[in-house]
Design an enzyme around this catalytic site. Structure first.
Site, mmCIF file in Angstrom:
data_model
loop_
_atom_site.group_PDB
_atom_site.id
_atom_site.type_symbol
_atom_site.label_atom_id
_atom_site.label_comp_id
_atom_site.label_asym_id
_atom_site.label_seq_id
_atom_site.Cartn_x
_atom_site.Cartn_y
_atom_site.Cartn_z
ATOM 1 N N SER A 187 0.792 -1.232 0.000
ATOM 2 C CA SER A 187 0.000 0.000 0.000
ATOM 3 C C SER A 187 0.821 1.277 0.000
ATOM 4 C CB SER A 187 -0.945 -0.003 1.205
ATOM 5 O OG SER A 187 -0.210 -0.069 2.417
ATOM 6 N N HIS A 215 -5.988 -3.655 -1.634
ATOM 7 C CA HIS A 215 -5.781 -2.582 -2.613
ATOM 8 C C HIS A 215 -5.866 -3.101 -4.049
ATOM 9 C CE1 HIS A 215 -4.715 0.801 0.025
ATOM 10 N NE2 HIS A 215 -4.225 -0.117 0.828
ATOM 11 N N LYS A 244 -12.579 -0.109 0.604
ATOM 12 C CA LYS A 244 -11.802 0.653 -0.381
ATOM 13 C C LYS A 244 -12.606 0.739 -1.681
ATOM 14 C CE LYS A 244 -7.279 -0.060 1.729
ATOM 15 N NZ LYS A 244 -7.767 -0.498 3.053
#
Length: 784
Positions: A187, A215, A244
Site C-alpha cells: 500500500s 488494494h 476501499k
C-alpha cells in the site's frame, strides 16, 4: 513531593509527542465537512480541495445505487444487530454477501469481519501452531504483521519482490505446515506482488499461499478480481476489504476452502467476539459488487487505468521520482519527513489534499507523498494536481522548471463571473437587482456546472425584482428559467457529459422537507413564512444545478430561434394539460386568465385532446390572442351577460373543469367556483398573494404547493379541488411535444420579447412596458 506514577506515564507520553512533532512525524487529522468524493470541503477552509489520498478507487463511495441500497437496508433490516454472528447476528444478507464474494473470487466460502485488519488478525492464530511456520513479505501491512505476532509459529521474512528470496525463506521454514503471506499490492509503494512467480514456489514447498488483496479487489485484473486474476493464479486464501474500492465503508473478509472457513467460524476470535456488520454496510457492499460486475464497472476500471497513466507519465516527465508501476497508488518519493509534511501542507494551500508518509509507516529516509488516483477524477483535476506538485517542488528547490503541457498553477486565478444578485434594498435603476462580480461556483457531487446560453423571466421573478417577497434571501442569484451547456461535472454523476445542452427544472427537493424549493427564489419552507436559502439561479454567466433538475435538450430545440429556457416555465402549463388528460377532464374546459401561462396552457390542452375550451380574460388584447392559441370560445369575465354566454357554450351544464391560471384575487376564485358544474373539478395553479383567501380553511397557495386534492361543498355543488404545481413526470412529454412541432415552437416565441444580453436585465426591469411585453427573455452576457 512524590510524583504519582500515572503522571510520570502522561509526562512520558507528552515528551514522546513533542519528539515526534520535532522530527516531523506527528500525525494530525483534517476534518471533512462533505461526503467522500474526488472533491472535498474541509472544516478549515471554504473552497473545495481535490482529494488525491482516498482509497475510493472506483468512486463508489457515493454511487447512487450503493447509497440507495444502504437506505433500503436500514428500512428493512434496521440499524444494527447488537450481537455477534453465532448468537443472533446473521441475517440473510450476510449470507448473500458471503456467497457473492465467493462466486466473484472463485472460492468455496467466505467469512465476513468488521475490517480486513480483523480478518488478518483472526486468521493466522487459528491456522498454525508452534510446530508450524509463517513466511511473510517484508513490506506486508501492519494487520498481517500483528496477526502473525499473535501466533507461536516460527516466523520468516523475505524480500517482497524477490522470488529467489521467497524460495530461501520457505526452505528455511521446512518442518511442519507453512503459511506464506503477502500483500497483493503493497500500500505504500503501489507495488504488485509477483504472484505468478510466487505461487509455483509455494506449491513446491506445499505451503498455503495467503494474499491480502485490499488494494486490488474490484479494480485490478480484467474483471476486478484482484492480483490473482492479474497474475493468472488462484491464491489458497484471500483476505480483503469492503472499505476501499467496494464502496469505501467498512468490513473485511477471508475467502477460500469450505473447511478453512468453517474452522474460522469456530475459532477466529475477532469473528466470535465482534458485532456483526451492520445491514446497511452489507447491502452497500452487495450494491458495489453489482456495479463492479456490470458494464459500468468495466468502464470505471478502464477510466482508472487511464487516469493512473496520465498522472504517472506527467509526474515522471516533470522529474519527480516515481517508482515504476501501473497501480493507482503512486508514491512521490521525497526522502525527508519534514519535506514531505511541508509539501503536503503547501499542496493543500493550492487546493490538493494529499498526505505525507514517514517513519514508522515507511522506512526511515523513504518519506513520500502517496497519491491515489480514482475513476472519479477528471483529466482537468489530474492536471491541476500535477501543476500543484510542480509549483510546490519549485518552491522547495526540487525542480528548476516545469516542462510539459501544464500551465503554472500561479497563473490560474479563481474564475469570476457576472451575475445579477437580489438585494433586499432597492438598487439604483434596477429594482432589487445588483450586477456583481462573483466566483464561478464549483459543482459538488451530483451537480453540473452550466454555462448559461439563454434565460427567461417569469412573473414570480418580476415580483421578486420589485421586492414583493419579504422572505427572499439577500444575496441570492435569481433566475430559474435557464438553458446552457454543461462545462463541468461533479462527482457521482451518471448520464451527463461535458458539452451537452440542458434546461433546468426549477423545483427541487431536500430530504426531510415536505415542500419543494425553487431555484433562485426560495428553499423549502421550514415553518410559517420561514424558508431555507435557495439554490442560486441562472441570471449569471454560470450556474450550478443538481442533476435531478437538469434535462437534456435535443439539438432541434436549440435551432431556429427557439429559447429552450422557456421549457421550464411552460412545463407548468404542460403539466396542467397532462393533468386534464390523466384525469379524463377533456370535455368542456375553462381557462381563467390569458396571460402567458394561460395562453400556453390552452395550446397544450388542445394538443392533449380537450374537445371544447373557453378562455376567460378581462384584457381585450389578450382575449384576441387566445383565439390563436386554441380557444374555441373567448369570454370577457366582466361581461354583463357572462352567465348567458357560459350557458350557451356549455349547453347549460357548466364546465367539466375550470383551470385557475390567473389567481391573485377572491373574485377570480369565486368565478372558478361559479363556472364549474356539479361534480366538476377546479384546478388551482395561479398563486394568491393574499393568504386570507382560503378553501376549507386552507390558504390557496398551500393547496397548490402541497398539491392537495379534496372535495368541496359550495352553493349546493360538490366540487373537486386539485392543487397543482411543478413539473413532476412531465418533462419527457414536454420536450417531445415541443420538439416535434415547429408550429408550437413558433407560437411560444410569439409571446416572447428578446431584450438582448443579460447585462440589460436590471435596467430593463423598471423601464420596459409590461402591457407590450408579455414575457421577456435574454441572450447570455456579452463577452467581457
Amino acid at each position: 513531593m512524590k510524583v504519582p506514577l500515572i503522571m510520570k506515564l502522561y509526562d512520558k507520553l507528552q515528551r514522546s509527542l513533542q519528539e515526534r512533532a520535532s522530527a516531523g512525524l506527528l500525525k494530525t487529522e483534517r476534518i471533512i465537512v462533505s461526503s467522500q468524493s474526488a472533491e472535498l470541503f474541509l472544516k478549515s477552509g471554504n473552497a473545495p480541495v481535490l482529494n488525491f489520498c482516498s482509497n475510493n478507487y472506483l468512486g463508489l463511495a457515493n454511487h447512487p445505487h450503493v447509497v440507495e441500497a444502504c437506505r433500503h437496508a436500514v428500512n428493512v433490516y434496521g440499524y444494527g444487530l447488537s450481537s455477534v454472528r453465532f448468537i443472533c447476528g446473521t441475517q440473510t444478507i450476510h449470507k448473500l454477501l458471503e456467497e457473492r464474494i465467493s462466486q466473484f473470487l472463485g472460492t468455496e466460502d467466505t467469512i465476513l469481519y468488521s475490517s480486513c485488519f480483523d480478518a488478518n488478525g483472526g486468521l493466522f492464530e487459528s491456522l498454525v501452531s508452534e510446530e508450524d511456520a509463517i513466511v511473510s513479505a517484508r513490506l506486508n501491512h501492519a494487520s498481517i504483521i500483528d496477526g502473525v505476532r499473535l501466533t507461536k509459529a516460527r516466523k520468516f521474512t523475505y524480500q517482497e519482490s524477490d522470488p529467489a528470496d521467497f524460495n530461501r525463506a520457505l526452505t528455511e521454514a521446512a518442518g511442519g505446515s507453512i503459511v506464506a503471506v503477502t500483500d497483493g499490492v503493497f500500500s505504500m509503494d503501489g507495488l504488485l506482488a509477483p504472484l505468478d512467480k510466487l505461487a509455483p514456489i509455494a506449491r513446491q514447498h506445499e505451503a498455503v499461499l495467503v494474499v491480502d488483496d485490499s488494494h486490488a479487489t474490484g479494480f485490478i485484473g480484467e474483471y476486478g478480481k484482484g492480483t490473482g486474476e492479474h497474475c493468472g493464479v488462484q491464491p489458497d486464501i484471500i483476505t480483503s476489504t469492503l472499505g476501499k474500492a467496494l464502496g469505501g465503508a467498512m468490513g473485511g473478509f477471508t475467502t477460500g476452502r469450505q473447511v478453512m472457513i468453517d474452522w474460522l467460524r469456530n475459532t477466529s476470535r475477532p469473528y466470535l467476539f465482534s458485532n456483526s456488520l451492520t445491514p446497511s454496510l452489507v447491502a452497500g457492499a452487495l450494491a458495489a459488487l453489482d456495479v463492479v460486475q456490470s458494464d459500468e464497472g468495466a468502464e470505471l476500471r478502464d477510466r482508472l487505468r487511464r487516469n493512473t497513466t496520465r498522472f504517472r507519465t506527467a509526474m515522471t516527465q516533470l522529474g519527480f521520482q516515481i517508482p515504476d508501476g501501473t497501480h493507482p497508488i503512486t508514491p512521490v518519493m521525497l526522502g525527508d519527513a519534514r519535506l514531505a509534511t511541508r509539501m503536503a501542507t503547501r499542496l493543500l494551500d493550492l487546493g490538493v489534499y494529499v498526505i505525507g508518509f514517514s517513519f514508522p509507516v515507511v522506512p526511515r529516509e523513504q518519506a513520500r507523498i502517496r497519491v491515489q488516483l480514482s475513476a472519479a477524477h477528471s483529466e482537468e483535476q489530474i492536471d491541476r494536481c500535477v501543476e500543484s506538485f510542480a509549483l510546490a517542488a519549485r518552491e522547495e528547490g526540487l525542480l528548476q522548471s516545469a516542462p510539459g503541457p501544464f500551465a503554472p498553477v500561479e497563473a490560474r486565478k479563481p474564475k469570476t463571473m457576472r451575475a445579477w444578485v437580489y438585494r433586499s434594498e432597492p438598487q439604483p435603476g434596477g429594482g432589487h437587482l445588483s450586477l456583481e462580480q462573483l466566483e464561478v461556483p464549483a459543482p459538488k457531487p451530483g451537480e453540473l456546472l452550466v454555462k448559461v446560453n439563454c434565460a427567461s423571466v417569469c412573473g414570480t421573478d418580476e415580483d421578486l425584482f420589485r421586492g414583493k417577497f419579504k422572505h427572499a434571501y439577500d444575496g441570492t442569484i435569481p433566475g430559474h428559467e435557464l438553458y446552457g451547456e454543461i462545462v463541468a461535472i461533479g462527482e457521482n454523476v451518471r448520464g451527463f457529459k461535458i458539452g451537452q445542452m440542458v434546461a433546468a427544472e426549477s423545483h427541487y427537493i431536500l430530504p426531510g422537507y415536505k415542500e419543494e424549493g425553487i431555484i433562485g427564489l426560495w428553499g423549502p419552507r421550514v415553518h410559517g413564512e420561514q424558508y431555507l436559502i435557495p439554490l442560486n439561479g441562472g441570471y449569471a454567466e454560470y450556474v450550478v444545478i443538481p442533476t435531478y433538475c437538469a434535462h437534456l435538450v435535443p439539438d432541434v430545440l436549440a435551432a431556429g430561434g427557439f429559447f429552450p429556457s422557456l421549457l421550464e416555465g411552460i412545463g407548468n402549463d404542460c403539466l396542467v394539460a397532462k393533468h386534464l388528460f390523466d384525469n379524463r377532464l377533456t370535455g368542456r374546459v375553462a381557462v381563467i386568465g390569458c396571460g402567458y401561462h394561460g395562453l400556453i396552457t390552452q395550446m397544450f390542452a388542445k394538443s392533449f385532446g380537450v374537445r371544447q375550451l373557453a378562455a376567460f380574460e378581462i384584457d381585450p388584447h389578450r382575449l384576441e390572442k387566445a383565439r390563436g392559441f386554441g380557444a374555441d370560445g373567448v369570454i370577457d369575465s366582466r361581461s354583463p351577460d357572462l352567465d348567458a354566454q357560459v350557458a350557451a357554450f356549455t349547453e347549460g351544464n357548466g364546465f367539466d373543469a375550470v383551470v385557475d391560471i390567473a389567481g391573485g384575487r377572491q373574485a377570480v376564485l369565486d368565478q372558478c367556483l361559479r363556472l364549474v358544474r356539479d361534480g366538476g373539478t377546479v384546478i388551482l395553479f395561479g398563486l394568491y398573494g393574499d393568504s386570507s383567501i382560503k378553501l376549507n380553511g386552507i390558504p390557496i397557495n398551500d393547496i397548490i404547493f402541497r398539491r392537495m386534492e379534496f372535495e368541496l361543498e359550495h352553493n349546493g355543488k360538490r366540487i373537486h379541488i386539485h392543487g397543482i404545481t411543478g413539473r413532476e413526470g412531465v418533462w419527457p412529454y414536454l420536450i417531445d411535444t415541443v420538439a416535434s412541432s415547429e408550429d408550437l415552437q413558433k407560437k411560444i416565441m410569439q409571446l416572447i420579447t428578446v431584450m438582448g444580453p443579460l447585462e440589460r436585465l436590471g435596467p430593463d426591469t423598471l423601464s420596459y412596458d409590461p402591457h407590450k411585453v408579455i414575457k421577456r427573455a435574454y441572450l447570455p452576457f456579452s463577452a467581457s
